[in-house]
Write a protein that holds these residues in place. Structure first.
Motif, short mmCIF file in Angstrom:
data_model
loop_
_atom_site.label_atom_id
_atom_site.label_comp_id
_atom_site.label_asym_id
_atom_site.label_seq_id
_atom_site.Cartn_x
_atom_site.Cartn_y
_atom_site.Cartn_z
N HIS A 57 22.77 40.88 -7.79
CA HIS A 57 23.17 41.30 -9.14
C HIS A 57 23.83 40.18 -9.94
N THR A 58 24.09 39.04 -9.32
CA THR A 58 24.88 37.98 -9.95
C THR A 58 24.10 37.25 -11.02
N ALA A 59 24.65 37.17 -12.22
CA ALA A 59 24.01 36.46 -13.33
C ALA A 59 24.34 34.97 -13.26
N PRO A 60 23.48 34.11 -13.82
CA PRO A 60 23.78 32.67 -13.85
C PRO A 60 25.12 32.43 -14.54
N GLY A 61 25.97 31.67 -13.90
CA GLY A 61 27.27 31.34 -14.49
C GLY A 61 28.35 32.37 -14.23
N ALA A 74 16.51 34.04 -12.58
CA ALA A 74 16.47 34.93 -13.74
C ALA A 74 15.25 34.65 -14.60
N GLY A 75 14.95 33.37 -14.82
CA GLY A 75 13.82 33.02 -15.66
C GLY A 75 12.48 33.45 -15.08
N ILE A 116 18.88 44.96 -12.80
CA ILE A 116 20.24 44.46 -12.59
C ILE A 116 20.24 43.15 -11.79
N ALA A 117 19.06 42.69 -11.38
CA ALA A 117 18.99 41.43 -10.62
C ALA A 117 19.26 40.24 -11.53
N TYR A 118 20.07 39.32 -11.05
CA TYR A 118 20.44 38.09 -11.78
C TYR A 118 21.01 38.41 -13.16
N GLY A 119 21.73 39.54 -13.25
CA GLY A 119 22.38 39.92 -14.50
C GLY A 119 21.62 41.00 -15.24
#
Length: 360
Positions: A129-133, A221-222, A339-342
């Motif tokens: 679930h963690t977003a970049p940054g 994410a991209g 919700i993956a990668y933010g």
């Protein structure tokens, strides 16, 4: 004067798509994926071997001198479109993209070569679930070994090596057998989550965690947008096909105007998603406006994929609600990916900061 990127698929990319789709058609049928989710072996490691070792796809992002294919994110995006279309239970995004990007940031050539061959599966031990940054849990380093518990780690059950961020700011390689990997209840059974517990686990420092994790999650994410595109495109294609065959009042259901409007709306959204996903893959390759382009893609992709798969379930009628039909696999993947990668909301907030357009 900057030139606009060409977001159309090249002949080479279309050839890659055809090869991957043929392999998945032969070795990743829906009934097999459903059966695997109900077993204690959710990952299809035979399929992974065919993709990674047989076709060399695990090393697309790795330079040729390190044993990879020396390709780019555009090619990896095409692979992820097809894997999303099949909801393939393989650790491609987690190992060949996210873990590989972290290792590229650290410059660990030996481990990169092993991941590029596909014979070693690497997983970044950060919650899916963690977003970049964004902030994330770290392990505690003491006397050269790692301690702690990391939750929500995707594909950890299939990993041979875990890339673990520690509280000293370093990223460490830990052999999977040195950790305790406990499955969590996962909504999307084709990409299972697990808790990783480290109890004095031997570890080797790879480099600085912050830039490596940020780079890895941004690429994740991209390129996730391309997977979401594949999921959504399958949903629309299968729904159109079904509505042409299903009849009510002695005419195809797809001929009713209300359903035509719903399908047309879905098609417009998916065409826009394709543009956003292709732009993100191209930006990751070229390095131009990467943060903004990736964030735009993720802000848009999740709701489109979820709506397309919800429509597929509903418009398939009674059969769409059954466990035997693969629509539920795609809906669950779309919901988990949202919700993956933010989340889309988190990416919209990040985008506002990137373009200096804050809310009043």
């Amino acid at each position: 004067m900057s030139t606009q990127p060409d977001l159309l698929y090249s002949e080479e990319e279309e050839a890659l798509r055809s090869a991957v789709r043929d392999l998945l058609t032969d070795h990743c049928d829906a009934a097999g994926v459903i059966a695997r989710t109900e077993s204690d072996t959710p990952h299809d490691l035979a399929l992974w071997k065919s993709l990674a070792d047989g076709m060399g796809l695990a090393g697309l992002l790795v330079p040729e001198e390190l044993g990879g294919q020396g390709a780019g994110h555009r090619e990896a995006a095409v692979v992820l479109e097809e894997l999303g279309r099949a909801v393939a239970p393989v650790p491609y995004l987690t190992s060949a993209v996210v873990a590989t990007e972290a290792l590229l940031a650290c410059g660990d050539e030996e481990l990169l070569g092993r991941l590029a061959s596909g014979r070693t599966i690497g997983v970044l031990a950060v919650g899916l679930h963690t977003a970049p940054g964004a902030g994330h849990r770290t392990a505690r380093l003491a006397d050269g070994s790692l301690h702690g518990e990391l939750t929500g780690v995707a594909d950890a059950a299939a990993a041979d090596v875990l890339l673990v961020p520690a509280d000293d700011g370093g990223l460490y390689a830990v052999a999977a057998e040195a950790a305790t990997v406990t499955p969590q209840v996962s909504f999307d059974l084709t990409r299972p989550l697990a808790t990783v517990t480290l109890d004095a686990a031997p570890a080797r420092r790879l480099g600085d965690a912050e830039p490596a994790v940020r780079r890895a999650l941004r690429a994740g994410a991209g390129l996730l947008a391309s997977e979401q595109l594949g999921v959504a495109d399958w949903a629309l294609t299968e729904t159109v096909r079904y509505l042409k065959e299903r009849k009510q009042f002695n005419r195809p259901v797809g001929g009713f105007q209300a359903l035509k409007h719903r399908l047309a709306q879905s098609w417009l959204e998916i065409v826009s998603l394709r543009a956003a996903a292709r732009a993100a893959a191209d930006a990751l390759t070229s390095g131009a406006d990467t943060d903004v382009t990736v964030t735009v893609a993720q802000a848009y992709a999740a709701p489109v994929a979820v709506r397309a798969t919800e429509e597929a379930v509903q418009l398939h009628g009674g059969i769409g609600m059954t466990w035997e039909h693969p629509a539920h696999l795609h809906l669950k993947r779309a919901k988990a990916d949202s919700i993956a990668y933010g989340t889309a909301g988190a990416h919209r907030e990040a985008l506002a900061a990137l373009v200096d357009l804050q809310a009043p």
